[in-house]
Design a protein around this motif. Sequence first.
Motif: not given
Lengths: 251, 417
Positions: B8-24
């Motif tokens: 399970l990886s977040l590497d393929g999740v793109t386009g996050l900004t703000g709080v969610r990008a920080g969590a990523q």
Amino acid sequence: MAHLLEIKDLHASVGDTPILKGIDLIINTGEIHAIMGPNGSGKSTMSYVLAGRDGYEVTGGDILMNGKSLLEMEADERARAGMFLAFQYPVELPGVGGMSFLRAAVNARRIDAGEKEVDQLEFVKMVRAKAKHLNINDDMLKRAVNVGFSGGEKKRYEILQMALLEPTLSVLDETDSGLDVDALKVVSEGVNLLRDPQRSMLVITHYQRLLNHIVPDYVHILANGKIRRSGGKELALEVEESGYAGINDAA
Amino acid sequence: MPASMMQLSLDGVTGLTGVRAGAQRRWQNTGWPDQRAEQWRFTRLSGLQKMDLRFAESAAITAENQEFSAAMPDNAAFLSFSNGVFDQASLDNLPKGVKASLLDGDEATLLALSKLVPQSHPISDLSLAAMTSGIHLEISGAVEIPIVLAFTGDDNSLSAHPVVSININDGASVVITEWHRSNVGLSAPLMAIEVGKKARLDYAKVQQDSAASTHLAATGLKLGDGSIFDGFQISVGGKLARLETHITLAGENADCTLSAIYLGRSSQHHDITTNMNHLKGHCLSNQVIRGVLDDKARGVFQGKVHVAPDAQKTDGQQMSRVLLLSRKAEADAKPELEIYADDVLCAHGATIGELDETQLFYLASRGIDGQTARAMLISAFLDDAIDSIKNDELSAMLRPITTAWMTAVDLNNAGEL
């Protein structure tokens, strides 16, 4: 006709220790027998062996109820077949409501006998009627089983269960232990109300005083795992005077 | 262990900004807790590594209201998530006093949520970044109709990350049940709840996921002045489940109950982890934990009570009791008290035991068969916890779960494995 209870050359051990060493006893319907004996003679072991408690191993002989061996029956099956043990130390069941406990017990026997389960309203009436004779009030009935009961209350609660379950054979294990004179009276009167030509009792006691209140037909003296003497109610008085000393030799 | 080793990886999740990008970013740096992490010592997640999971994207099925509990109130308002995705049709029947909105793109609410949820926690970061759906509920006044957050799912190659934020305004009151009956690979709900001044929340969480599912929940609560939180959790399903709840008593005179039951059989693993953080004085917190384990099941309770220097007159109680029905079942309890105030009343305890042979014999001697006798004693044991629920509707909904569990398990064989 078969005897209500026939104990034949019964040997039983707890762990590796032999406690009962050849008991023979016959109880017929309607009779009250008393078993007296000193501490460590095997009285309580005998009550547990009859009731079928795990850890009390029968190593020889047989116990027949109405001609049928009890040895292959679990404790709950024996109870539903008409056996009742009034405990020397009734067990507390925290969180188990008294009324639901009593009803589960009564219904277990009814279902086994192919009878209809008792409905709640009818049951409350039935319990109240029997509880009255034993000075058991609603507050006590509402509590968890035996929790917060005094010694006397616990013994009265045992007799209430006996009255509700209508056993054919009741084993009363040291019912007098821990009771003062007044409590002893209430308990004995409760037991005497249940005397019936259809019911038998085996009263196990260390002291003679209980037998002034619950007068037996027969008295047996148990010592060192065997019945050493048997007789009528006067045997209890003899023990009261001369003690258990010498009983072992008399066998 | 680096995150890249996990399927399970977040590497393929793109386009996050703000709080969610920080969590990523945080999750990519730390990933799953490694074996040395003290908080995860009793609950290992190595099984998740072997799973090939993908994040859920669309709702496939809809929850049937009636399948949840026989005792569910008829008028309950359902907010449904399927495979972690919110069913927007359920917005049509919101009760009076409840406003709902979607979290996606609501940066202000996401920021508030990120501060309420357990900090430095893998599920907080993972589910915030991977959020399959998120909703925010705003509660005002006395809400009469009970709300059920219903989580279902039917695809165990999926990883579900529903996020819910709830703000109960000052003086408001509401009854909420969070009910999970999913069959997904990983169910990782993230909840953030703020209970305002003199507000009241009666809350039950039910974890009845399928036997193949892993359930890792992170919940954060903040209680205001004079608020009441009456919470209860029951964990029955899943192959591995951890229900982790962090509560901050941020106002004075708050009254907090967080009780829990876990019931395990076969090789299930249940973990109840709580963190009770008393920041202000004159608050009560009470936790009654009961576990019953059969077969080779394992149970874990980790409960930390932290009392800050200013939190005088704190009353913090915690009691965990576990009943083992089998010799191969195993339970761990780790209560922790950390007290920095000098005028407090705090106690904790933990016991692990078996059914009492003398009690069983007493019941048998009254003609009650072994199965019934065991069920009576287990019920009595669990009632201690269920009786702590003050809302009658909730306790009526939850009781059938324990009854069903006892009927399904062969209690006669208990202890003979």
